[in-house]
Design a protein around this motif. Structure first.
Motif, PDB file in Angstrom:
ATOM      1  N   ASP A 260     -11.490   2.753  -8.638  1.00  0.00           N
ATOM      2  CA  ASP A 260     -12.798   2.916  -7.984  1.00  0.00           C
ATOM      3  C   ASP A 260     -12.930   1.974  -6.786  1.00  0.00           C
ATOM      4  OD1 ASP A 260     -13.577   4.856  -9.757  1.00  0.00           O
ATOM      5  OD2 ASP A 260     -14.731   3.490 -11.042  1.00  0.00           O
ATOM      6  N   LEU A 261     -12.491   0.729  -6.972  1.00  0.00           N
ATOM      7  CA  LEU A 261     -12.579  -0.256  -5.898  1.00  0.00           C
ATOM      8  C   LEU A 261     -11.708   0.154  -4.710  1.00  0.00           C
ATOM      9  CD1 LEU A 261     -13.635  -2.956  -4.851  1.00  0.00           C
ATOM     10  CD2 LEU A 261     -11.810  -4.109  -6.123  1.00  0.00           C
ATOM     11  N   CYS A 262     -10.507   0.652  -5.000  1.00  0.00           N
ATOM     12  CA  CYS A 262      -9.621   1.115  -3.925  1.00  0.00           C
ATOM     13  C   CYS A 262     -10.251   2.278  -3.154  1.00  0.00           C
ATOM     14  CB  CYS A 262      -8.268   1.538  -4.498  1.00  0.00           C
ATOM     15  SG  CYS A 262      -7.228   0.153  -5.016  1.00  0.00           S
ATOM     16  N   GLY A 263     -10.893   3.190  -3.873  1.00  0.00           N
ATOM     17  CA  GLY A 263     -11.564   4.313  -3.217  1.00  0.00           C
ATOM     18  C   GLY A 263     -12.661   3.843  -2.279  1.00  0.00           C
ATOM     19  N   ARG A 264     -13.433   2.853  -2.722  1.00  0.00           N
ATOM     20  CA  ARG A 264     -14.495   2.291  -1.875  1.00  0.00           C
ATOM     21  C   ARG A 264     -13.904   1.596  -0.650  1.00  0.00           C
ATOM     22  NH1 ARG A 264     -16.982  -1.766  -5.137  1.00  0.00           N
ATOM     23  NH2 ARG A 264     -18.003  -2.347  -3.197  1.00  0.00           N
ATOM     24  N   ALA A 265     -12.801   0.899  -0.863  1.00  0.00           N
ATOM     25  CA  ALA A 265     -12.155   0.183   0.243  1.00  0.00           C
ATOM     26  C   ALA A 265     -11.670   1.157   1.312  1.00  0.00           C
ATOM     27  CB  ALA A 265     -10.994  -0.658  -0.291  1.00  0.00           C
ATOM     28  N   VAL A 266     -11.042   2.245   0.885  1.00  0.00           N
ATOM     29  CA  VAL A 266     -10.564   3.260   1.836  1.00  0.00           C
ATOM     30  C   VAL A 266     -11.729   3.809   2.652  1.00  0.00           C
ATOM     31  CG1 VAL A 266      -9.557   5.565   2.024  1.00  0.00           C
ATOM     32  CG2 VAL A 266      -8.513   3.883   0.504  1.00  0.00           C
ATOM     33  N   ALA A 267     -12.843   4.083   1.969  1.00  0.00           N
ATOM     34  CA  ALA A 267     -14.022   4.639   2.653  1.00  0.00           C
ATOM     35  C   ALA A 267     -14.580   3.668   3.691  1.00  0.00           C
ATOM     36  CB  ALA A 267     -15.097   4.995   1.623  1.00  0.00           C
ATOM     37  N   LYS A 268     -14.370   2.385   3.499  1.00  0.00           N
ATOM     38  CA  LYS A 268     -14.892   1.374   4.428  1.00  0.00           C
ATOM     39  C   LYS A 268     -13.887   0.987   5.511  1.00  0.00           C
ATOM     40  CE  LYS A 268     -18.279  -0.568   1.220  1.00  0.00           C
ATOM     41  NZ  LYS A 268     -19.485  -0.552   2.053  1.00  0.00           N
ATOM     42  N   GLY A 269     -12.731   1.649   5.532  1.00  0.00           N
ATOM     43  CA  GLY A 269     -11.760   1.389   6.595  1.00  0.00           C
ATOM     44  C   GLY A 269     -10.829   0.229   6.328  1.00  0.00           C
ATOM     45  N   VAL A 270     -10.667  -0.145   5.051  1.00  0.00           N
ATOM     46  CA  VAL A 270      -9.752  -1.229   4.683  1.00  0.00           C
ATOM     47  C   VAL A 270      -8.320  -0.697   4.684  1.00  0.00           C
ATOM     48  CG1 VAL A 270      -9.069  -2.718   2.744  1.00  0.00           C
ATOM     49  CG2 VAL A 270     -11.483  -2.548   3.410  1.00  0.00           C
ATOM     50  N   PHE A 271      -7.379  -1.526   5.119  1.00  0.00           N
ATOM     51  CA  PHE A 271      -5.971  -1.127   5.269  1.00  0.00           C
ATOM     52  C   PHE A 271      -5.133  -1.431   4.028  1.00  0.00           C
ATOM     53  CE2 PHE A 271      -1.623  -2.503   6.509  1.00  0.00           C
ATOM     54  CZ  PHE A 271      -1.134  -1.309   7.012  1.00  0.00           C
ATOM     55  N   GLY A 272      -5.418  -2.563   3.383  1.00  0.00           N
ATOM     56  CA  GLY A 272      -4.572  -2.981   2.264  1.00  0.00           C
ATOM     57  C   GLY A 272      -5.326  -3.865   1.293  1.00  0.00           C
ATOM     58  N   THR A 273      -4.628  -4.314   0.260  1.00  0.00           N
ATOM     59  CA  THR A 273      -5.238  -5.114  -0.801  1.00  0.00           C
ATOM     60  C   THR A 273      -4.412  -6.372  -1.039  1.00  0.00           C
ATOM     61  OG1 THR A 273      -3.935  -4.062  -2.542  1.00  0.00           O
ATOM     62  CG2 THR A 273      -6.044  -3.025  -1.974  1.00  0.00           C
ATOM     63  N   LYS A 274      -4.987  -7.304  -1.802  1.00  0.00           N
ATOM     64  CA  LYS A 274      -4.256  -8.492  -2.223  1.00  0.00           C
ATOM     65  C   LYS A 274      -4.605  -8.813  -3.659  1.00  0.00           C
ATOM     66  CE  LYS A 274      -5.236 -12.616  -2.570  1.00  0.00           C
ATOM     67  NZ  LYS A 274      -5.556 -14.064  -2.604  1.00  0.00           N
ATOM     68  N   MET A 275      -3.607  -9.209  -4.446  1.00  0.00           N
ATOM     69  CA  MET A 275      -3.850  -9.607  -5.841  1.00  0.00           C
ATOM     70  C   MET A 275      -2.934 -10.775  -6.179  1.00  0.00           C
ATOM     71  SD  MET A 275      -2.218  -6.147  -7.382  1.00  0.00           S
ATOM     72  CE  MET A 275      -0.696  -5.555  -6.616  1.00  0.00           C
ATOM     73  N   ARG A 276      -3.506 -11.765  -6.894  1.00  0.00           N
ATOM     74  CA  ARG A 276      -2.816 -13.043  -7.109  1.00  0.00           C
ATOM     75  C   ARG A 276      -2.569 -13.319  -8.580  1.00  0.00           C
ATOM     76  NH1 ARG A 276      -5.597 -18.031  -8.120  1.00  0.00           N
ATOM     77  NH2 ARG A 276      -4.317 -19.889  -7.722  1.00  0.00           N
ATOM     78  N   SER A 277      -1.363 -13.795  -8.871  1.00  0.00           N
ATOM     79  CA  SER A 277      -1.047 -14.401 -10.156  1.00  0.00           C
ATOM     80  C   SER A 277      -0.331 -15.713  -9.883  1.00  0.00           C
ATOM     81  CB  SER A 277      -0.213 -13.456 -11.029  1.00  0.00           C
ATOM     82  OG  SER A 277       0.616 -12.628 -10.245  1.00  0.00           O
ATOM     83  N   VAL A 278      -0.107 -16.536 -10.902  1.00  0.00           N
ATOM     84  CA  VAL A 278       0.392 -17.898 -10.662  1.00  0.00           C
ATOM     85  C   VAL A 278       1.578 -18.225 -11.577  1.00  0.00           C
ATOM     86  CG1 VAL A 278      -0.191 -20.367 -10.731  1.00  0.00           C
ATOM     87  CG2 VAL A 278      -1.847 -18.729  -9.851  1.00  0.00           C
ATOM     88  N   VAL A 279       2.608 -18.826 -10.975  1.00  0.00           N
ATOM     89  CA  VAL A 279       3.782 -19.314 -11.689  1.00  0.00           C
ATOM     90  C   VAL A 279       3.702 -20.841 -11.746  1.00  0.00           C
ATOM     91  CG1 VAL A 279       6.301 -19.502 -11.648  1.00  0.00           C
ATOM     92  CG2 VAL A 279       5.198 -17.379 -10.876  1.00  0.00           C
ATOM     93  N   ASN A 280       3.640 -21.388 -12.945  1.00  0.00           N
ATOM     94  CA  ASN A 280       3.588 -22.844 -13.104  1.00  0.00           C
ATOM     95  C   ASN A 280       4.925 -23.448 -13.526  1.00  0.00           C
ATOM     96  OD1 ASN A 280       0.757 -23.365 -12.513  1.00  0.00           O
ATOM     97  ND2 ASN A 280       0.296 -22.257 -14.397  1.00  0.00           N
ATOM     98  N   LEU A 281       5.765 -22.659 -14.216  1.00  0.00           N
ATOM     99  CA  LEU A 281       7.044 -23.149 -14.718  1.00  0.00           C
ATOM    100  C   LEU A 281       8.139 -22.127 -14.451  1.00  0.00           C
ATOM    101  CD1 LEU A 281       5.819 -24.481 -18.198  1.00  0.00           C
ATOM    102  CD2 LEU A 281       6.348 -25.875 -16.183  1.00  0.00           C
ATOM    103  N   ALA A 282       9.381 -22.602 -14.426  1.00  0.00           N
ATOM    104  CA  ALA A 282      10.534 -21.715 -14.191  1.00  0.00           C
ATOM    105  C   ALA A 282      10.918 -21.027 -15.500  1.00  0.00           C
ATOM    106  CB  ALA A 282      11.699 -22.518 -13.630  1.00  0.00           C
ATOM    107  N   HIS A 283      10.048 -20.135 -15.951  1.00  0.00           N
ATOM    108  CA  HIS A 283      10.237 -19.435 -17.230  1.00  0.00           C
ATOM    109  C   HIS A 283      10.655 -17.995 -16.938  1.00  0.00           C
ATOM    110  CE1 HIS A 283       9.548 -17.862 -21.203  1.00  0.00           C
ATOM    111  NE2 HIS A 283       9.106 -19.021 -21.661  1.00  0.00           N
ATOM    112  N   PRO A 284      11.898 -17.616 -17.244  1.00  0.00           N
ATOM    113  CA  PRO A 284      12.384 -16.275 -16.863  1.00  0.00           C
ATOM    114  C   PRO A 284      11.524 -15.137 -17.407  1.00  0.00           C
ATOM    115  CG  PRO A 284      14.210 -17.659 -17.614  1.00  0.00           C
ATOM    116  CD  PRO A 284      12.950 -18.425 -17.902  1.00  0.00           C
ATOM    117  N   VAL A 285      11.082 -15.253 -18.651  1.00  0.00           N
ATOM    118  CA  VAL A 285      10.279 -14.173 -19.258  1.00  0.00           C
ATOM    119  C   VAL A 285       8.926 -14.061 -18.555  1.00  0.00           C
ATOM    120  CG1 VAL A 285       9.123 -13.401 -21.371  1.00  0.00           C
ATOM    121  CG2 VAL A 285      11.451 -14.330 -21.488  1.00  0.00           C
ATOM    122  N   GLY A 286       8.296 -15.210 -18.311  1.00  0.00           N
ATOM    123  CA  GLY A 286       6.992 -15.212 -17.651  1.00  0.00           C
ATOM    124  C   GLY A 286       7.060 -14.688 -16.230  1.00  0.00           C
TER     125      GLY A 286
END
Length: 296
Positions: A127-153
């Motif tokens: 729904d949010l992406c649909g609203r963004a397209v209607a408002k002339g937005v080109f792309g999105t951004k989403m963030r996650s965080v790596v705190n340790l060198a954990h292969p599985v994580g």
């Protein structure tokens, strides 16, 4: 692809500049306002707080120096996308100035597990992406965080980011994938290397249009060059991650092909109490410094 989207794509792909991150949300807004010279005693609820941060962002995006000559894109918070600046919807105002609008779409972070913080579930993403397209937005951004060198994580973070990117891409939006490595981590270099390995594997399996990557500047300069050169990557941008502007610009300049997408490092000298002339001069200096490091 619409004409506007083709022009935006060209600006992001070949524009000589950087992307401003103006997407502080609920948790980080009081800190951003404090840095701007507005204490928590100035607001008594979220509505008042968000109105104050919107005033700050409006002042930035309407400043004469904030244009596509050096700022090729800007990442917006949802309320900023829905708001107005200079009497116009913010995405429209930005694009009139040659600045490509992006939207932060994640809903924050889960608690740490396996050395990382995944993104919270986001059932309203389509729904949010649909609203963004209607408002002339080109792309999105989403963030996650790596705190340790954990292969599985780290594999889990990359898998989640690319799964969400696939949802976003179906709307014709360009996803910015942001798995931030904590620059204060004692395992930063090892985490960078694991992340590089997983990103390259995910990109090799990606069949859609090119994506963008937003990464912490690596402990070893030049480490992410294979990502810069990858045919399925439109652009690699860097967050400041807690560095001062001077530090972030110095680190950025060591990594050719990566451009800035700074937030705190862009805004650190701006104050609510400044006159318009002082504010515009201070912002102009920050833009000049970040631009120079991005095109170095």
């Amino acid at each position: 692809m619409t004409t506007a989207n083709a022009e935006m794509l060209d600006q992001i792909k070949s524009g000589q500049g950087f992307i401003a991150a103006l997407d502080q949300s609920g948790g980080s807004t009081p800190k951003a306002l404090k840095g701007y010279g507005i204490g928590e005693d100035a607001f008594s609820n979220d509505e008042e707080m968000f109105a104050l941060i919107h005033d700050m962002r409006s002042r930035i995006v309407t400043a004469p120096c904030f244009n596509g000559e050096k700022v090729i894109g800007a990442i917006l918070f949802e309320r900023t996308m829905d708001g107005q600046a200079g009497g116009k919807p913010v995405p429209s105002l930005l694009w009139e100035r040659g600045v490509v609008p992006f939207l932060k779409v994640d809903k924050g972070l889960e608690d740490e597990a396996d050395g990382v913080q995944l993104m919270k579930a986001n059932p309203g993403l389509d729904d949010l992406c649909g609203r963004a397209v209607a408002k002339g937005v080109f792309g999105t951004k989403m963030r996650s965080v790596v705190n340790l060198a954990h292969p599985v994580g780290i594999k889990a973070i990359v898998d989640q980011q690319f799964a969400e990117a696939a949802r976003i891409a179906t709307h014709g939006l360009v996803p910015i994938i942001e798995p931030e490595v904590n620059i204060k981590s004692a395992e930063r270099d090892a985490a960078d290397r694991l992340l590089l390995k997983e990103l390259l594997a995910a990109l090799d399996g990606w069949t859609g249009a090119p994506v963008m990557l937003k990464l912490s500047l690596p402990a070893e300069a030049g480490l992410f060059q294979p990502l810069v050169d990858h045919p399925r990557v439109l652009r690699v941008v860097a967050l400041s991650g807690g560095f001062t502007r001077g530090e972030a610009c110095a680190e950025l300049a060591k990594n050719p092909g990566i451009i800035a997408s700074f937030s705190r490092a862009l805004l650190e000298d701006l104050r609510h109490q400044m006159s318009d002339d002082e504010f515009n001069a201070s912002l102009g200096t920050a833009i000049d410094e970040i631009h120079a490091a991005s095109v170095a």
